[in-house]
Design a protein around this motif. Sequence first.
Motif, PDB file in Angstrom:
ATOM      1  N   ILE A   1       0.990  -1.190  -0.059  1.00 19.00           N
ATOM      2  CA  ILE A   1       0.041  -0.006  -0.105  1.00 19.00           C
ATOM      3  C   ILE A   1       0.792   1.473   0.068  1.00 19.00           C
ATOM      4  CG2 ILE A   1      -1.569   1.459   1.336  1.00 19.00           C
ATOM      5  CD1 ILE A   1      -2.802  -1.366   2.230  1.00 19.00           C
ATOM      6  N   SER A   2       1.821   1.140   1.006  1.00 19.59           N
ATOM      7  CA  SER A   2       2.807   2.522   1.218  1.00 19.59           C
ATOM      8  C   SER A   2       3.320   2.909   0.205  1.00 19.59           C
ATOM      9  CB  SER A   2       3.481   2.530   2.196  1.00 19.59           C
ATOM     10  OG  SER A   2       4.403   1.317   2.198  1.00 19.59           O
ATOM     11  N   VAL A   3       4.060   1.965  -0.829  1.00 24.12           N
ATOM     12  CA  VAL A   3       5.079   2.591  -1.946  1.00 24.12           C
ATOM     13  C   VAL A   3       4.225   2.995  -3.007  1.00 24.12           C
ATOM     14  CG1 VAL A   3       6.686   1.672  -3.665  1.00 24.12           C
ATOM     15  CG2 VAL A   3       6.932   0.884  -1.207  1.00 24.12           C
ATOM     16  N   PRO A   4       3.271   2.263  -3.809  1.00 24.61           N
ATOM     17  CA  PRO A   4       2.520   2.830  -4.732  1.00 24.61           C
ATOM     18  C   PRO A   4       1.791   3.988  -4.303  1.00 24.61           C
ATOM     19  CG  PRO A   4       1.689   0.795  -4.123  1.00 24.61           C
ATOM     20  CD  PRO A   4       2.944   0.874  -3.500  1.00 24.61           C
ATOM     21  N   GLY A   5       1.296   4.094  -3.194  1.00 21.71           N
ATOM     22  CA  GLY A   5       0.480   4.982  -2.656  1.00 21.71           C
ATOM     23  C   GLY A   5       1.239   6.291  -2.527  1.00 21.71           C
ATOM     24  N   ALA A   6       2.569   6.404  -2.017  1.00 19.99           N
ATOM     25  CA  ALA A   6       3.302   7.597  -1.891  1.00 19.99           C
ATOM     26  C   ALA A   6       3.541   8.059  -3.220  1.00 19.99           C
ATOM     27  CB  ALA A   6       4.605   7.241  -1.045  1.00 19.99           C
ATOM     28  N   LEU A   7       3.755   7.241  -4.334  1.00 26.11           N
ATOM     29  CA  LEU A   7       4.220   7.518  -5.684  1.00 26.11           C
ATOM     30  C   LEU A   7       3.043   8.164  -6.131  1.00 26.11           C
ATOM     31  CD1 LEU A   7       6.593   4.377  -6.816  1.00 26.11           C
ATOM     32  CD2 LEU A   7       7.167   6.751  -6.159  1.00 26.11           C
ATOM     33  N   GLY A   8       1.842   7.629  -6.166  1.00 25.11           N
ATOM     34  CA  GLY A   8       0.601   8.286  -6.573  1.00 25.11           C
ATOM     35  C   GLY A   8       0.263   9.330  -5.963  1.00 25.11           C
ATOM     36  N   TYR A   9       0.599   9.891  -4.820  1.00 23.60           N
ATOM     37  CA  TYR A   9       0.217  11.051  -4.471  1.00 23.60           C
ATOM     38  C   TYR A   9       1.453  12.215  -4.496  1.00 23.60           C
ATOM     39  CZ  TYR A   9      -3.863  10.017  -1.263  1.00 23.60           C
ATOM     40  OH  TYR A   9      -5.090   9.750  -0.769  1.00 23.60           O
ATOM     41  N   ILE A  10       2.441  11.712  -5.223  1.00 27.11           N
ATOM     42  CA  ILE A  10       3.495  12.664  -5.525  1.00 27.11           C
ATOM     43  C   ILE A  10       2.780  12.999  -7.048  1.00 27.11           C
ATOM     44  CG2 ILE A  10       5.951  12.929  -6.763  1.00 27.11           C
ATOM     45  CD1 ILE A  10       6.703  11.167  -4.459  1.00 27.11           C
ATOM     46  N   TYR A  11       2.309  12.089  -7.656  1.00 29.92           N
ATOM     47  CA  TYR A  11       1.867  12.574  -8.882  1.00 29.92           C
ATOM     48  C   TYR A  11       0.501  13.236  -8.819  1.00 29.92           C
ATOM     49  CZ  TYR A  11      -1.165  11.479 -13.309  1.00 29.92           C
ATOM     50  OH  TYR A  11      -1.901  11.499 -14.329  1.00 29.92           O
ATOM     51  N   ALA A  12      -0.345  13.027  -7.947  1.00 30.84           N
ATOM     52  CA  ALA A  12      -1.418  13.682  -7.727  1.00 30.84           C
ATOM     53  C   ALA A  12      -1.304  15.198  -7.439  1.00 30.84           C
ATOM     54  CB  ALA A  12      -2.372  12.921  -7.003  1.00 30.84           C
ATOM     55  N   GLY A  13      -0.310  15.302  -6.632  1.00 29.59           N
ATOM     56  CA  GLY A  13      -0.149  16.435  -5.986  1.00 29.59           C
ATOM     57  C   GLY A  13       0.884  17.392  -6.723  1.00 29.59           C
ATOM     58  N   TRP A  14       1.536  17.115  -7.494  1.00 31.79           N
ATOM     59  CA  TRP A  14       2.363  17.832  -8.249  1.00 31.79           C
ATOM     60  C   TRP A  14       1.727  19.059  -9.130  1.00 31.79           C
ATOM     61  CZ3 TRP A  14       7.293  16.589  -8.086  1.00 31.79           C
ATOM     62  CH2 TRP A  14       8.379  17.415  -8.837  1.00 31.79           C
ATOM     63  N   PRO A  15       0.752  18.769  -9.760  1.00 30.38           N
ATOM     64  CA  PRO A  15      -0.012  20.027 -10.412  1.00 30.38           C
ATOM     65  C   PRO A  15      -0.647  20.994  -9.240  1.00 30.38           C
ATOM     66  CG  PRO A  15      -1.154  18.192 -10.906  1.00 30.38           C
ATOM     67  CD  PRO A  15      -0.012  17.923 -10.407  1.00 30.38           C
ATOM     68  N   ARG A  16      -1.171  20.424  -8.326  1.00 29.26           N
ATOM     69  CA  ARG A  16      -1.655  21.198  -7.212  1.00 29.26           C
ATOM     70  C   ARG A  16      -0.894  22.189  -6.402  1.00 29.26           C
ATOM     71  NH1 ARG A  16      -6.776  22.620  -6.561  1.00 29.26           N
ATOM     72  NH2 ARG A  16      -7.108  21.818  -4.249  1.00 29.26           N
ATOM     73  N   ALA A  17       0.314  21.455  -6.290  1.00 29.54           N
ATOM     74  CA  ALA A  17       1.235  22.586  -5.556  1.00 29.54           C
ATOM     75  C   ALA A  17       1.894  23.742  -6.265  1.00 29.54           C
ATOM     76  CB  ALA A  17       2.662  21.744  -5.263  1.00 29.54           C
ATOM     77  N   ALA A  18       1.590  23.612  -7.716  1.00 35.04           N
ATOM     78  CA  ALA A  18       1.837  24.845  -8.538  1.00 35.04           C
ATOM     79  C   ALA A  18       0.671  25.808  -8.349  1.00 35.04           C
ATOM     80  CB  ALA A  18       1.986  24.265 -10.100  1.00 35.04           C
ATOM     81  N   GLU A  19      -0.302  25.510  -7.996  1.00 35.37           N
ATOM     82  CA  GLU A  19      -1.512  26.381  -7.597  1.00 35.37           C
ATOM     83  C   GLU A  19      -1.348  27.394  -6.276  1.00 35.37           C
ATOM     84  OE1 GLU A  19      -4.990  24.362  -7.845  1.00 35.37           O
ATOM     85  OE2 GLU A  19      -4.529  22.985  -9.599  1.00 35.37           O
TER      86      GLU A  19
END
Length: 284
Positions: A198-216
């Motif tokens: 759960i933790s490894v793919p989950g952490a990678l997925g949240y990096i992907y999900a949050g990348w464009p949001r951080a720019a906002e």
Amino acid sequence: MFSGIPVSELAWLAAALLAAGALTGILAGVFGVGGGAVVVPVLYELFRMVGVPEEVRMPLCVGTSLAIIIPTSIRSFNAHRAHGAVDLSIIRIWAAPVVLGVVAGSFIARYAPADLFKGVFVAVAGVSAVRLLFGRDSWKLGDDMPSTLVMRLYGTLIGILSSLMGIGGGQLSNLFMTFYGRPIHQAVATSSGLGLLISVPGALGYIYAGWPRAAEFPDVAALQPPLALGYVSLIGFILFVPTSIWTAPIGARIAHALPKRKLEVAFGVFLLTVCLRFFVSLVT
């Protein structure tokens, strides 16, 4: 200045994370858990204090929690496997569905409103709290594990909910296995094997999900590199893990001084308090 971030703001964030990690270690030691059930609510209050906006605060907590779980999961699984307590046949059935569920949950995280994360946390933690406070040994769905199809469906659900809550899946899989007559010690040991899935793919997925949001949110230091990657706070991960590991034995000593039933009640009350906190923020 450090990469455009005022030193005073960086120092405050680092000090707060060290303190939060220490508190989490004590709570984890007392209650015998090391996942998001403790990490997420502590991070939520910390990120609120340092000014992380409500729209991205909860997913940042969840993504960071999943990253923090990675080293804990490896250590826990290896220890349980060395004692021969892990039922690898269940892990093999759950492996693919759990990872699929985590990927689906990470995709949801990219587009979901902040309230969804709180709602999932309230629902799952609330059920766990009720079982801790009022559960009986007679609360069972069967004396043996169900069919492979049901197991795989439940594995997918564990992956989705765990990735939206920032937990290693132990609460959910323990609940499932004990409802089907498995001893709690075997349930805990087997559940430790889900943490890494759960933790490894989950952490990678949240990096992907949050990348464009951080720019906002360019003015929110806690969301920007090098302090964070997407929805994973790197400074949170680096500072949280050492202090939580350091203080966990203190909590464990407290736990050993208390009867098992008092610990169950205490953790149940803790979960209900967190549920109430998130529920109030949902309706206000």
